[in-house]
Design a protein around this motif. Sequence first.
Motif, PDB file in Angstrom:
ATOM      1  N   PHE A  16     -24.284 -61.055 -13.612  1.00 38.84           N
ATOM      2  CA  PHE A  16     -24.111 -62.128 -14.596  1.00 38.84           C
ATOM      3  C   PHE A  16     -22.726 -62.120 -15.320  1.00 38.84           C
ATOM      4  O   PHE A  16     -21.938 -62.847 -15.562  1.00 38.84           O
ATOM      5  N   ALA A  17     -22.346 -60.885 -15.460  1.00 39.21           N
ATOM      6  CA  ALA A  17     -20.925 -60.324 -16.008  1.00 39.21           C
ATOM      7  C   ALA A  17     -19.923 -60.731 -15.199  1.00 39.21           C
ATOM      8  O   ALA A  17     -18.860 -61.353 -15.664  1.00 39.21           O
ATOM      9  N   ALA A  18     -20.084 -60.654 -13.703  1.00 40.96           N
ATOM     10  CA  ALA A  18     -19.182 -61.033 -12.929  1.00 40.96           C
ATOM     11  C   ALA A  18     -18.726 -62.599 -12.759  1.00 40.96           C
ATOM     12  O   ALA A  18     -17.771 -62.994 -12.795  1.00 40.96           O
ATOM     13  N   ARG A  19     -19.853 -63.141 -12.804  1.00 40.85           N
ATOM     14  CA  ARG A  19     -19.800 -64.723 -12.782  1.00 40.85           C
ATOM     15  C   ARG A  19     -19.111 -65.051 -13.977  1.00 40.85           C
ATOM     16  O   ARG A  19     -18.389 -65.985 -14.103  1.00 40.85           O
ATOM     17  N   ARG A  20     -19.571 -64.693 -15.267  1.00 44.27           N
ATOM     18  CA  ARG A  20     -18.778 -65.029 -16.607  1.00 44.27           C
ATOM     19  C   ARG A  20     -17.280 -64.698 -16.513  1.00 44.27           C
ATOM     20  O   ARG A  20     -16.467 -65.453 -16.922  1.00 44.27           O
ATOM     21  N   ALA A  21     -16.874 -63.414 -15.832  1.00 44.31           N
ATOM     22  CA  ALA A  21     -15.587 -63.325 -15.905  1.00 44.31           C
ATOM     23  C   ALA A  21     -14.962 -64.104 -15.048  1.00 44.31           C
ATOM     24  O   ALA A  21     -13.544 -64.509 -15.275  1.00 44.31           O
TER      25      ALA A  21
END
Length: 244
Positions: free
Chosen positions: A13-18
């Motif tokens: 999730f964090a990677a897609r947000r970044a």
Amino acid sequence: MTQSAADPASPAFAARRADARQALDAIDPAKGGDANPADPVRRAWFEAVYALADEDPARVPWANLAPHPLTKAWISLQARGICGLRALDVGCGLGDNAECFSAAGAKVTAFDLVDEAIRWAKRRFPSTEVDYRAADLFALPEGWRQSFDLVHECYTLQALSTALLPQALAALASMLAPGGKLLLIARARDEGADMEGPPWPLPPSIFAEAERQGLRALAIEDIAATPQVGRRHWRALLGRVNDV
């Protein structure tokens, strides 16, 4: 998408947000400067956020699939509760804050500038009691004036250029019923501190401007960064200047 990849706490999730933040910054005409005069509320960019997200909340930078920690904590601290209050959630996004107020017993109306945000919130909460609407803070429905016991604004003011803040504060004040309160939650900065944006964290002088627009501060909390909120914040409760 796996359940773990849809978890806001997951690395995926964090990677897609970044990735999304980088892409959205690249198409934001206000990034590093001020809003486009032809689109001062940045409607085109907010619409692009939801369109490009393709129903992935990781790609909506403010969508954490949970109420804001400072909002949730404030509700839990109300000794008299908020059951029965007529509440308005400003810039509701995917609806988590609005649902939190509703779960506490308030009669909630929630609005967002972007139609797709409202449709998405309704899809997430198909049995909701929240009245979700698409609306513009600067062109409010006439029936909302002086109609709410509690107005909640979280991160809307900091998304606006400085030039729009007086008008935005006046609009928020206009929706308070006699005795009504505005709960304001925003990132904070020192007066005169350098800032890049958006978002544009709010300086202490926002409260003097609020008073000029008909709102007086009843309580102001200057909250240091915590693991839950990450950055310094204001949490403030304001009432109408004319209320005794």
